[in-house]
Each structure stands twice: as C-alpha cells, then as structure tokens.
Design a protein around this motif. Structure first.
Motif, PDB file in Angstrom:
ATOM      1  N   ALA A   1     -11.682  28.883  23.284  1.00 21.77           N
ATOM      2  CA  ALA A   1     -11.364  29.278  25.057  1.00 21.77           C
ATOM      3  C   ALA A   1     -11.957  28.228  25.665  1.00 21.77           C
ATOM      4  N   LEU A   2     -12.850  27.380  25.356  1.00 28.07           N
ATOM      5  CA  LEU A   2     -13.428  26.502  26.373  1.00 28.07           C
ATOM      6  C   LEU A   2     -12.728  25.167  26.107  1.00 28.07           C
ATOM      7  N   TYR A   3     -12.256  24.679  24.987  1.00 25.38           N
ATOM      8  CA  TYR A   3     -11.407  23.654  24.858  1.00 25.38           C
ATOM      9  C   TYR A   3     -10.350  23.671  25.599  1.00 25.38           C
ATOM     10  N   GLN A   4      -9.759  24.999  25.551  1.00 25.11           N
ATOM     11  CA  GLN A   4      -8.352  25.125  26.409  1.00 25.11           C
ATOM     12  C   GLN A   4      -8.575  24.998  27.970  1.00 25.11           C
ATOM     13  N   ALA A   5      -9.806  25.791  28.324  1.00 25.96           N
ATOM     14  CA  ALA A   5      -9.806  25.940  29.670  1.00 25.96           C
ATOM     15  C   ALA A   5     -10.167  24.483  30.102  1.00 25.96           C
ATOM     16  N   LEU A   6     -10.847  23.855  29.767  1.00 19.00           N
ATOM     17  CA  LEU A   6     -11.452  22.465  30.274  1.00 19.00           C
ATOM     18  C   LEU A   6     -10.316  21.240  29.987  1.00 19.00           C
ATOM     19  N   ASP A   7      -9.368  21.556  28.991  1.00 20.05           N
ATOM     20  CA  ASP A   7      -8.242  20.735  28.919  1.00 20.05           C
ATOM     21  C   ASP A   7      -7.258  20.990  30.362  1.00 20.05           C
ATOM     22  N   GLU A   8      -7.131  22.112  30.588  1.00 19.39           N
ATOM     23  CA  GLU A   8      -6.633  22.645  31.741  1.00 19.39           C
ATOM     24  C   GLU A   8      -6.868  22.159  33.018  1.00 19.39           C
ATOM     25  N   ALA A   9      -8.254  22.190  33.144  1.00 17.27           N
ATOM     26  CA  ALA A   9      -9.053  21.680  34.163  1.00 17.27           C
ATOM     27  C   ALA A   9      -8.908  20.162  34.333  1.00 17.27           C
ATOM     28  N   PHE A  10      -8.803  19.398  32.856  1.00 16.01           N
ATOM     29  CA  PHE A  10      -8.811  18.089  33.222  1.00 16.01           C
ATOM     30  C   PHE A  10      -7.302  17.426  33.611  1.00 16.01           C
ATOM     31  N   ARG A  11      -6.596  18.141  33.168  1.00 15.61           N
ATOM     32  CA  ARG A  11      -5.022  18.011  33.809  1.00 15.61           C
ATOM     33  C   ARG A  11      -4.593  18.448  34.966  1.00 15.61           C
ATOM     34  N   GLY A  12      -5.742  19.235  35.563  1.00 22.21           N
ATOM     35  CA  GLY A  12      -5.267  19.740  36.937  1.00 22.21           C
ATOM     36  C   GLY A  12      -4.346  20.986  37.118  1.00 22.21           C
ATOM     37  N   GLU A  13      -4.566  21.439  35.974  1.00 22.29           N
ATOM     38  CA  GLU A  13      -3.628  22.962  35.868  1.00 22.29           C
ATOM     39  C   GLU A  13      -4.404  23.981  36.607  1.00 22.29           C
ATOM     40  N   ARG A  14      -5.635  24.073  36.304  1.00 17.89           N
ATOM     41  CA  ARG A  14      -6.469  25.030  37.125  1.00 17.89           C
ATOM     42  C   ARG A  14      -7.622  24.291  37.596  1.00 17.89           C
ATOM     43  N   SER A  15      -8.178  24.921  38.701  1.00 15.44           N
ATOM     44  CA  SER A  15      -9.421  24.473  39.140  1.00 15.44           C
ATOM     45  C   SER A  15     -10.532  24.597  38.102  1.00 15.44           C
ATOM     46  N   PRO A  16     -11.784  23.898  38.517  1.00 11.93           N
ATOM     47  CA  PRO A  16     -12.977  24.097  37.514  1.00 11.93           C
ATOM     48  C   PRO A  16     -13.144  25.661  37.515  1.00 11.93           C
TER      49      PRO A  16
END
Length: 386
Positions: free
Chosen positions: A354-369
C-alpha cells in the motif's frame, strides 16, 4: 549419471549471477563432488515475490528460495513454508564468522531458518572531485538525508550533471523514501503494534523532502530501478546516488567512468536487509539442499560473491579483502552501526504494498503527499480489522 537435481528460485541481483557464472566455478565444484545437478531459476525483483510464493506453495518446482531476510521471514515461518536451517558445527563453515547483525537476522525465535547471501543497505555514492570542490570539504563518513539534499542541490548542474539520481521505480520507491521518514522521526510501522505510524505531519514532511529532489534528478528518474541508477552514475550523469550495498560491485565495474573518483558515505537513517537462502518445507531433498547452502555461503564463496556484488556477509571477508575493495569499510560500518531493519511483521508484503502504491502516486503527482499517506494508512488498517 546425476543422482538428482536441486532447484533454486532466486532474485535477479548481482550476487545470484555470481553463483551461476561459470568463471567462478561455484556450482560446478559442488555438482562434481556430490553428483547433483543445481538449477537456478532467476526472477527479476519486480516479479520475485510471486514466484517465491509459487515455489513455497507447490505451484512451481523448487527446493530452495531466496528470502528478503527479516522483511518476509516471520510471515513465511508463520505459514509453515520454510524448513529450519541445518547449520554445521564444524569450524570450516564457522557460524561465528557471520557478521553478528546478519547472524541475528537469520533467526526467528532463536531458530535459524536462513543462510545469508548478501546485504542490501542504503549507501551513498558521489563524485569526489565535484562534490569536494563545490562543498569546499570532503564529505563525512556518515551523512543525513538533510545533508544529502543540500549537497545534491548545490552540486546540481556541475559539469553538466544532475545533482542526484533517485531510485523511484514503483517497485523501489518505498525503500528509497524510508530514510527520509526516519530522518523526521517516523518509524513507518510502530515497532510494537506494527500499525502504521506515518500519516502525520512529520511523515508528510519526509515525503515532501524526497519529492523536492525531483528537480535535481533526471526527468525520467521515476522509472529508475537498480540498473538505471547504476548506469546513470557510472556515466557521470549524476553527482550523487543512493544504491544498495549489494549493487556496489557492479556499479564500480569496468563500465564505470573514473571509478577512482567515486566516494562512499553511510546514510545515518538507512535500512538494511540480508537476502538469504531458505529450504522449502515442501522439499523432498532437505539434506542435499542444506549441503548446497552451506557451500554457497562458505567463507571461500563469500569472498567471491562479495567482490562481485559488493556486500559480503562474513567478517573474515571484510578483514581479508578490505584493502582490495575500498568500499568495504564504509559498508561494514553501515550494516553494523547505522542501518536498522523494519519490524518483523505478518502480512508485511501486503502492508508495504500500500505504501509503494501511495508513494508512487505522490511521486507522479496523482495525489498530494497528505492524500497518498492517508490512503495508504486506510489500506493497511484493513489488515488489522477483526
């Protein structure tokens, strides 16, 4: 005629390629002396966990698997998938020669299950001529992520290089960010309860600090795993890189431009895991499998594999070859004094996924931190529901 075949499911890391490299004769010497054939099934890291589980659950042939040390050990033992290791009592193999922190990781509740292959801890590489000129002094032996961020920013653009290269591939990003969490006092998972502990102001700050490094990294660094980080650093496309100890040997091979200009630092908030071998509880060849693993983790083999991949696991190797491989002292200091494991958790793969997915989304700008960490926390807490 060969009496039987031992099959090993292994992760695609440099140490594993050393085992099967005919130049070193590691497998050939065992096969000749035992009249046993050894087959390695080498799987890329991105696909490895599933292949390992298939082997352990009987959906794929295999007597031996590689395990990411403490990260997976408790989960696998809890599912009765691993057989206890059978360490020999003889002085030639010498259990006491294994680096103590590595030796501890091989056990669960006092029982040995693993044979150590190589360590993977965060270590900082840098171009000495550039960094020391711009920063005005040599770098210390141990640095923090704050010091690394500052140095990368100052060195960005020097000699046409990026300040840093990030290992931000979706399969790597959580562990690349982990030292930044720890720098902010965030343990990610509570050591006692294993519940998530990152969805707070300090966790958001850690992610923002990591994301701020994008401006100093190659534009496609979000696709970089081990090979891409290696190539970028070897070709002098970045002044700084953080990689795994188990990659150092190949980073500094004959493809590296000006290897004498490469410096090393331990990262104060680093993490380390010892990739290891284990015998499947389903194997009908446990005696022969343990015999093979004693051979693959002997003093002689550790020197060969350690030189090739960069991260031996025996004290005698560091003592004998420390002058030959100049990163050995920094690496030993890293694993003995600075790197810390994550908690041994049940369901570790799903929780960290779950953390891998969330941090990847943050890195790509899909979600805020903030959104990314909140979502990861919700997903992980589902595993604690009654």
């Amino acid at each position: 005629m060969v009496s039987k075949t031992l099959r090993v499911t292994a992760v695609g890391d440099p140490a594993v390629y050393a085992y099967v490299d005919e130049r070193f004769g590691i497998l050939a010497s065992f096969e000749r002396s035992r009249n046993i054939k050894v087959e390695f099934d080498i799987i890329p890291f991105e696909s490895y966990y599933g292949a390992m589980m298939d082997t352990l659950q009987g959906n794929r042939d295999g007597d031996i698997v590689m395990v990411a040390g403490h990260l997976w050990l408790k989960d696998l033992v809890g599912q009765n998938l691993l057989a206890p290791a059978e360490y020999p009592a003889d002085g030639d193999w010498d259990e006491r020669d294994i680096v103590p922190v590595v030796h501890t990781e091989m056990h669960l509740d006092g029982v040995p299950y693993l044979y150590p292959s190589f360590c993977d801890g965060h270590i900082v590489l840098y171009r000495k001529s550039v960094a020391e000129q711009i920063l005005g002094q040599p770098l210390p032996e141990v640095i923090t992520t704050d010091e690394l961020r500052e140095a990368a920013a100052k060195c960005h653009g020097a000699q046409g290089m990026h300040g840093i290269v990030l290992k931000a591939h979706p399969s790597e990003i959580f562990l690349d960010v982990l030292p930044y969490f720890r720098q902010e006092g965030v343990e990610v998972f509570n050591p006692a309860t294993h519940r998530p502990d990152f969805n707070r102001e300090a966790g958001v700050r850690a992610v923002r600090h990591y994301l701020a490094l994008r401006q100093f990294a190659p534009p496609d660094t979000g696709t970089y795993a081990n090979d891409e980080v290696r190539e970028a650093f070897q070709r002098k496309r970045a002044v700084f890189a953080v990689t795994w100890g188990g990659q150092l040997g190949v980073v500094l091979d004959d493809r590296c431009l000006e290897p004498e200009d490469v410096g090393f630092c331990a990262l104060r908030t680093s993490w380390n895991v010892t990739w290891s071998f284990a015998v499947s509880a389903r194997s009908a060849n446990a005696r022969e499998a343990n015999d093979l693993l004693r051979h693959l983790t002997s003093k002689e083999t550790d020197r060969i594999v350690g030189a090739y991949c960069g991260s031996p696991v025996r004290r005698s190797t560091y003592e004998t070859d420390g002058g030959r491989h100049r990163w050995y002292p920094a690496h030993l200091q890293l694993i003995e004094h600075h790197a810390r494991p994550l908690p041994q958790m049940e369901g570790a793969g799903a929780k960290m996924g779950a953390l891998y997915q969330a941090l990847d989304e943050a890195f790509r700008g899909e979600r805020s931190p903030e959104e990314a960490l909140a979502r990861a926390e919700r997903e992980i807490l589902k595993h604690f529901a009654d």
